[in-house]
Motif scaffolding. Structure first.
Motif, mmCIF file in Angstrom:
data_model
loop_
_atom_site.group_PDB
_atom_site.id
_atom_site.type_symbol
_atom_site.label_atom_id
_atom_site.label_comp_id
_atom_site.label_asym_id
_atom_site.label_seq_id
_atom_site.Cartn_x
_atom_site.Cartn_y
_atom_site.Cartn_z
ATOM 1 N N UNK A 147 14.519 12.246 4.928
ATOM 2 C CA UNK A 147 13.591 13.330 4.614
ATOM 3 C C UNK A 147 13.159 14.050 5.887
ATOM 4 N N UNK A 168 16.578 4.555 6.125
ATOM 5 C CA UNK A 168 15.606 4.683 5.040
ATOM 6 C C UNK A 168 15.523 6.136 4.574
ATOM 7 N N UNK A 169 15.070 6.275 3.336
ATOM 8 C CA UNK A 169 14.964 7.610 2.756
ATOM 9 C C UNK A 169 14.064 8.531 3.553
ATOM 10 N N UNK A 170 12.937 7.995 4.074
ATOM 11 C CA UNK A 170 12.006 8.900 4.738
ATOM 12 C C UNK A 170 12.543 9.430 6.062
ATOM 13 N N UNK A 185 14.599 14.627 -2.820
ATOM 14 C CA UNK A 185 15.489 13.491 -3.062
ATOM 15 C C UNK A 185 15.146 12.742 -4.343
ATOM 16 N N UNK A 228 7.365 3.002 11.591
ATOM 17 C CA UNK A 228 7.674 1.981 10.597
ATOM 18 C C UNK A 228 8.314 0.752 11.227
ATOM 19 N N UNK A 258 6.334 19.679 0.004
ATOM 20 C CA UNK A 258 6.844 19.639 1.366
ATOM 21 C C UNK A 258 8.073 20.540 1.503
ATOM 22 N N UNK A 307 6.784 15.671 -2.608
ATOM 23 C CA UNK A 307 8.076 16.017 -2.009
ATOM 24 C C UNK A 307 8.386 17.497 -2.213
ATOM 25 N N UNK A 343 15.198 20.269 0.760
ATOM 26 C CA UNK A 343 15.793 19.306 -0.155
ATOM 27 C C UNK A 343 14.754 18.347 -0.718
ATOM 28 N N UNK A 362 2.017 14.649 6.143
ATOM 29 C CA UNK A 362 3.470 14.811 5.982
ATOM 30 C C UNK A 362 3.824 16.220 5.527
ATOM 31 N N UNK A 422 8.772 9.187 13.064
ATOM 32 C CA UNK A 422 8.943 8.725 11.687
ATOM 33 C C UNK A 422 9.581 7.349 11.605
ATOM 34 N N UNK A 463 15.787 16.269 6.885
ATOM 35 C CA UNK A 463 15.885 17.404 5.969
ATOM 36 C C UNK A 463 14.750 18.395 6.210
ATOM 37 N N UNK A 464 13.619 17.903 6.721
ATOM 38 C CA UNK A 464 12.500 18.794 7.008
ATOM 39 C C UNK A 464 12.796 19.649 8.238
ATOM 40 N N UNK A 494 10.689 6.052 -1.591
ATOM 41 C CA UNK A 494 11.332 5.748 -0.315
ATOM 42 C C UNK A 494 11.538 7.006 0.520
ATOM 43 N N UNK A 495 11.420 8.170 -0.104
ATOM 44 C CA UNK A 495 11.647 9.403 0.653
ATOM 45 C C UNK A 495 10.414 9.878 1.402
ATOM 46 N N UNK A 496 9.262 9.334 1.044
ATOM 47 C CA UNK A 496 8.055 9.689 1.786
ATOM 48 C C UNK A 496 7.783 8.583 2.787
ATOM 49 N N UNK A 497 7.309 8.967 3.961
ATOM 50 C CA UNK A 497 7.053 7.962 4.990
ATOM 51 C C UNK A 497 5.811 7.150 4.618
ATOM 52 N N UNK A 498 5.972 5.836 4.438
ATOM 53 C CA UNK A 498 4.862 5.028 3.918
ATOM 54 C C UNK A 498 3.653 4.959 4.840
ATOM 55 N N UNK A 525 -0.501 0.068 3.516
ATOM 56 C CA UNK A 525 -0.274 -0.750 2.323
ATOM 57 C C UNK A 525 -0.924 -2.112 2.475
#
Lengths: 308, 285, 337, 326
Positions: free
Chosen positions: A207, A202-204, D92, A226, D163, D160, D90, D108, A222, A210-211, D97-101, A302
């Motif tokens: 991320x 997944x994208x996060x 995106x 999920x 961050x 993003x 970076x 974050x 992370x 990348x962090x 989808x790049x942030x953790x839901x 959500x």
């Protein structure tokens, strides 16, 4: 969150009502006279008639249903005419033993299943992963009544290190717990593995990398948070299988719980006790799933915030 | 993207071959075995009681798995059991699958109130641990092969309904279904041409896994005395019988259990491999 | 407009409204309606192209889906070729549908992965057997494939064997199978790479010329819309806020939203032109579930005044200008010219 | 001063169809404080290049098989882990989808300070709030405790960016940062990025397929096709005097927002299939200038005739392109 809790509560009540109704419907749908079935083929006409009156079978279906519901609400499943005691209190006496067995099995599964699943996912497609997968598949495929027998053969009859049946000490708990836990544990391993593997792309997760976060935090914080969301749901549903499994395990190990009472009562045609046991197990299951739903809401904003 | 288009994974071919091979052996054994090794459900041969595996019996035949408490050859009994277990598994699957897929398709495709009612029904049913529901119904119906099939179908249709519903829900919103709709396609055409074909692969995958569960459940019911009657010795019945002779004859319970577990494991291997190959979500891994 | 009465438009949409139910949290009851399309009117003449632009949430795709019958109109009228679609019986609807086809956005999702190209295109004729007799299917499919620039020998292939641009051509061939008069293109080129997008745009132009097609061309990309449309309508929050000929709209935008939208489109060669002042409007499109009172754009508009919160500006001509739904259209016209 | 230097980078991916070379010998530099656009269509390898710089090429399918990446004198292929987030950040394409839901956005953003700087919960929160204000999130103090799904697309991208900026990186890589956004919001985000870049003095690598988005922003352009750099130079040079047929083809494919509505001149054929690349020049099958030389030898980047030395293209026949188009 408030609306979510209320909604789940409503739903649990609704499901319980449905469970009660299913029992009623099944009892009435079964071909033949319930009184006759309960009394068995040897009963004479007078006995059947008496029981029919006692069960209210001479009333209309709707009246019967209303009476039935009222009785259920009062936890009244009638006297156990075989054991001469109130059916519900008979069942309630057996509940602690079953809960003890189910809880230890649950704990054992979580303690072993979750870490194994994480390891398998982190080492996906390696020999470690393969070994864990094989173990998990075997755990799911082994009939628990058979496993119980084999464990008795080996540890009680062969090595003579553990008791084969009964209850009373921690040693008595070991074999039943392992037998009950194995299939659940196996499912947990699979779920954790596939759940984690599903989110690592997944994208996060990208991320998080990348962090500059460490791999441990990326995976265990992370990704895992999920991955847990679907795991928790399925674990809730699979807990039903674990509860159902207590019937078999208690029978094999002569464990004095609700499951064994249920099987004994079926043999004695003691249907008040049968109904009470089944309804009680269903209630425990519904409560567990209510907890799971609330946990789910806690894990996933959500769900919790939808429509608020 | 071109790479993604070409992606046609042949994941798990070895596992699929293994699974099919083992299952084929079981099926062949179940179909022709009982003709080769006669089993007489009421026969008793006291002289051959509780003989261990690899024993020559009084009539000169060779009991590779030993004999049971009434002197029956365990191997013949297991072949008969394979036939019952597999037949019950298949029959249950067809029944549960038909009911479940129909309900799931209707709920997923039409949605709305119908979906609400059908899925609440499924939720209620899921409130019963399925083995418990099976025990309850089986206790009332009494032990018989047909009853076991009914009981297990009732306990298992929900799985199929959920899969079919999920697939129908996902498919009916796909653009290619909208495209057929704009061409003027009717409901029946959309369901049979677009939605149903999309369900087949996942339903077959689930069926493969589920038949293992059904066979296990049948054995469990029989073990509890609520499944097939003693005259039709499914594996569960045999294992239950052997329980009383654990001290003297370990093989009666142990060997059928291994046979049962091995079949279910093979079904699991096959189901997993098929899932890896056909479930697009897992395919990318 | 002109002295002789013009021919009736091919498609005439009047005050179209489409809404989706909104459900409550506790009992999942329908508690309200989300107005995705809140009163939209436009005409498309035979052989003409109307470009419908807007950002996400503007309701432009819902307009398309309502016209084609994938969503139900809540009110308003859709007259196509003389038939009122909103009240047409089902049987007649099938007949009308033939004339009205759609090209979808996603070339991967819009083709059934389990069908061959021939099956995908010929499906239309199975549903409407009178268009092409069964024995002609093969030949007609090949003709169509040739027309959209694909190799006719590939009719037996499956969608996954084609590239994105080729798949979109298959989608176009399917839309043409019933010989429609109007084709709705819902973001039909948005998913394609720029180099392929130009190919498909050229194809759409050729088809219009050769077959006399009319297009309702829906897109968020303004330069693409400008390229293909005769007339352009700009949507914001379920309403058309401005409509004009392509030339008018892009040279003399009246509505502040249109001005901001045009200003926001990045220019690949900014050094060629006199420095223009970029209008960057703040915030996001409000939720259609909770639209602002009065003018939908007022929350992001630099011209907004008291009256904008009360009165919904009508889409009418002010002075000699083209229709724009802004109280200050005349003022803005002066400023822009 | 060169901050980032990529030399002969090769990245391979194992797919079921075979091994794909997503990046095939790409070389380029990014100077300190410079804004560079990395342009290309799908399959060009532009995003994979960015992943390689950060050391986050998805494993185990993808791996860097050759070349070097140096950042400020350090070898990034071995040291990327320590620099991620601190020195190189970076943003995106898809902010949802790049942030953790499941985590609040404040947490974050604050995680950057907590994990990298050992800040306390309270300090991290205060720092996150500052950043959210800085990237223009209205009512930031109220929104700290919201979840990503409660934000609009544009606001998520701002989160993003906040961050990414947390530890004041010297290099920010933005991978299609506005592709998922509406035009008006895209303008906001581009405006924000250029403003922040100027304030921080950081280098900015903008990865995009959109020729227009970077036009007013980037100093230099690196154009990629099928995993290779095909043209590079100052943005105006490349846009006005394209030396590679692919670049000029792209320019001709984009409809204009003003001027006459001429028929578009598209590039022929389909985007490259990385599993079946032609010999020699990958663009050959779509190129009107292609001849035997193009099939035999892979063209290398070289200076274009009569153009500045920084303007280079990998084409055997740049003269034809230069005269035909201009």
């Amino acid at each position: 969150m408030g609306a979510y809790v209320v909604r789940r509560l409503f739903f649990s009540l609704f499901v319980l009502w449905g469970a009660v109704t299913i029992i009623f419907v099944v009892l009435r749908l079964v071909p033949g006279d319930p009184a006759y079935i309960m009394l068995g083929p040897d009963a004479d006409q007078a006995q059947v008639a008496a029981l029919r009156a006692q069960l209210g079978l001479d009333q209309s279906l709707i009246q019967q249903y209303a009476t039935y519901l009222a009785n259920v609400v009062h936890l009244d499943f009638g006297e156990s005419f075989r054991l001469n005691a109130d059916s519900m209190s008979l069942v309630l006496q057996r509940v602690p033993a079953t809960i003890q067995l189910a809880t230890t099995a649950l704990l054992l599964s979580l303690l072993i299943g979750l870490p194994l699943g994480v390891i398998a996912a982190l080492r996906a497609h390696s020999w470690v992963d393969r070994a864990i997968s094989v173990f998990s598949l075997m755990g799911q495929s082994t009939p628990s009544f058979w496993l119980g027998i084999v464990l008795i053969l080996v540890f009680a009859r062969g090595l003579k290190v553990l008791p084969s049946a009964g209850s009373g000490s921690w040693a008595h708990l070991v074999l039943p717990t392992i037998t009950l836990a194995l299939p659940f544990l196996a499912i947990l391993v699979r779920l954790t593995r596939s759940g984690l593997l599903e989110v690592v792309h997944e994208g996060y997760v990208q991320t998080a990398r990348a962090k500059g976060l460490g791999e441990g935090i990326v995976v265990l914080v992370h990704a895992m948070r999920n991955a847990l969301i679907p795991i928790v749901t399925v674990v809730g549903l699979q807990f039903g299988a674990l509860l159902g499994g207590t019937v078999i395990v208690e029978t094999v190990f002569a464990w004095p719980g609700v499951g064994r009472l249920l099987i004994d009562s079926i043999g004695r045609r003691d249907y008040g006790v049968v109904q009470a046991s089944i309804l009680l197990v269903a209630t425990i299951f519904v409560l567990i799933n209510l907890l799971v739903d609330l946990l789910y809401g806690f894990l996933d904003s959500r769900v919790r915030l939808a429509g608020d | 993207m071109a790479a993604a288009v070409r992606r046609r994974t042949r994941a798990g071919s070895a596992r699929i071959r293994f699974g099919f091979a083992v299952i084929a052996v079981y099926v062949v054994a179940a179909v022709i075995g009982p003709w080769l090794f006669r089993y007489d459900p009421v026969g008793t041969r006291t002289a051959d009681r509780l003989k261990p595996p690899f024993t020559r019996l009084s009539d000169g035949s060779f009991a590779i798995f030993g004999t049971d408490q009434v002197g029956q050859d365990l191997f013949a009994q297991m072949l008969q059991g394979a036939r019952i277990s597999i037949a019950v598994g298949l029959a249950t699957l067809v029944l549960a699958g038909t009911i479940g897929v129909t309900i799931g398709l209707a709920a997923g495709y039409f949605g709305g109130r119908l979906d609400g009612v059908l899925m609440r029904l499924a939720d209620i049913q899921l409130a019963f641990p399925s083995i418990l529901l099976a025990i309850f119904i089986a206790a009332l119906l009494g032990p018989s092969v047909v009853n076991v099939v009914i009981v297990l179908a009732v306990a298992n249709w929900v799985t199929f309904a959920r899969v079919a519903r999920g697939q129908a829900l996902a498919t009916r919103r796909r653009e290619f279904v909208d495209a057929s709709r704009t061409l003027g396609a009717g409901t029946w055409r959309l369901i049979t041409r677009c939605v149903l074909p999309a369900c087949i692969a996942p339903v077959l995958v689930v069926a493969t896994v589920e038949i293992g569960h059904v066979i296990l459940a049948e054995a469990s019911l029989s073990f509890l005395g609520l499944g097939t009657p003693a005259s039709t010795p499914s594996w569960g019945v045999t294992i239950a019988n052997g329980r009383n002779y654990l001290a003297d004859a370990w093989w009666i319970s142990t060997i059928p259990g291994i046979a049962l577990a091995f079949l279910v494991i093979s079904l699991g291997v096959l189901g997993d491999a098929l899932r890896d190959r056909y479930d697009p979500r897992l395919r990318s891994l | 407009m002109s002295t002789e009465s013009p021919p009736p438009p091919l498609l005439s949409v009047r005050d179209l409204q489409t809404s989706f139910p909104m459900r409550s949290a506790v009992l999942r009851r329908t508690v309200g309606q989300i107005q995705a399309v809140a009163g939209v009117s436009f005409d498309i003449p035979a052989g003409g192209t109307l470009g419908l632009v807007g950002e996400s949430g503007s309701g432009k795709s819902t307009v398309a889906r309502t016209i084609i019958g994938l969503e139900e109109a809540r009110s308003g009228s859709i007259v196509f070729d003389g038939d009122e679609l909103t009240s047409l019986p089902k049987a007649s609807m099938r007949r009308v549908r033939r004339q009205l086809q759609m090209i979808f956005q996603d070339p991967y999702a819009s083709l059934n992965p389990r069908a061959t190209v021939e099956q995908i295109i010929a499906e239309a004729w199975q549903i409407h057997p009178d268009v092409v007799p069964r024995n002609r299917h093969r030949a007609e499919v090949r003709d169509l494939l040739e027309r959209v620039g694909l190799n006719p020998d590939h009719a037996e292939r499956y969608p996954h064997q084609f590239s994105g641009g080729q798949r979109q051509r298959i989608g176009i061939a399917r839309a043409l199978a019933l010989r429609p008069k109007l084709v709705i293109c819902d973001e039909a080129v948005s998913a394609l790479d720029v180099s392929v997008q130009a190919q498909v745009l050229n194809l759409l132009e050729d088809l219009r010329r050769d077959l006399g097609l009319a297009y309702l061309f829906i897109a968020h990309d303004l330069s693409v819309v400008r390229h293909i449309s005769d007339r352009v309508a700009v949507m914001y929050l379920g309403r058309i806020v401005e409509t004009a000929s392509q030339d008018e709209l892009f040279t003399r935008p009246l509505h502040p939203y249109t001005q901001a939208l045009l200003s926001a489109v990045p220019d690949p060669k900014p050094w060629d032109k006199p420095a223009r002042e970029q209008i960057i409007i703040g915030g996001d499109v409000p939720s259609p579930a909770d639209p602002p009172s009065g003018c939908g754009f007022r929350t992001r508009c630099w011209k907004a005044e008291e009256t904008c919160a009360h009165d919904v500006p009508e889409l009418t001509t002010r002075l000699e200008l083209h229709p724009a739904a802004c109280h200050f259209a005349t003022e803005l016209a002066g400023a822009a010219s | 001063m060169v901050l980032l230097s990529v030399r002969d980078l090769r990245v391979e991916f194992a797919t079921s169809g075979g091994v794909v070379t997503a990046v095939d010998g790409a070389s380029f530099d990014v100077g300190a404080g410079e804004t560079v656009a990395l342009l290309g269509e799908s399959g060009s390898g532009k995003s994979v290049t960015a992943q390689a710089i950060l050391g986050i090429v998805p494993k185990p399918a993808g791996r860097v098989t050759g070349g070097s990446i140096s950042y400020d004198g350090r070898d990034l292929l071995t040291a990327a882990k320590g620099l991620r987030g601190r020195e190189i950040a970076m943003v995106f394409q898809d902010p949802l989808s790049s942030l953790n839901p499941v985590f609040r956005v404040g947490a974050q953003i604050g995680e950057m300070f907590r994990r990298h700087r050992g800040a306390s919960r309270r300090e991290a929160r205060a720092a996150a709030l500052d950043l959210m204000k800085r990237v223009g999130i209205p009512a930031a103090s109220k929104r700290l405790d919201d979840y990503p799904h409660q934000f609009s697309g544009g606001m998520r991208q701002r989160v993003m960016i906040a961050m990414a900026l947390a530890l004041s990186p010297r290099l920010l890589i933005a991978d299609e940062p506005t592709t998922a956004l509406d035009v008006t919001v895209q303008a906001q985000i581009m405006d924000l990025l250029t403003r922040l870049q100027a304030e921080e003095g950081m280098s900015l690598v903008l990865i995009t397929h959109d020729l227009g988005v970077v036009a007013g922003v980037a100093d230099r352009v690196i154009l990629m096709y099928a995993g290779r750099v095909v043209e590079t130079g100052s943005l105006r040079e490349v846009y006005e005097h394209s030396g590679h047929p692919y670049t000029s083809g792209l320019m001709a494919s984009v409809p204009a927002l003003d001027g006459p509505r001429d028929r578009l001149v598209p590039i022929q054929g389909a985007p490259p299939d990385l599993l079946a690349l032609p010999s020699g020049c990958s663009f050959r099958p779509r190129c009107q200038y292609a001849d035997e030389q193009c099939a035999e030898a892979e063209p290398v980047l070289r200076q274009l005739p009569d153009r500045p030395s920084t303007h280079q293209a990998a084409c055997h026949h740049p003269e034809g392109v230069l005269t035909d188009v201009h």
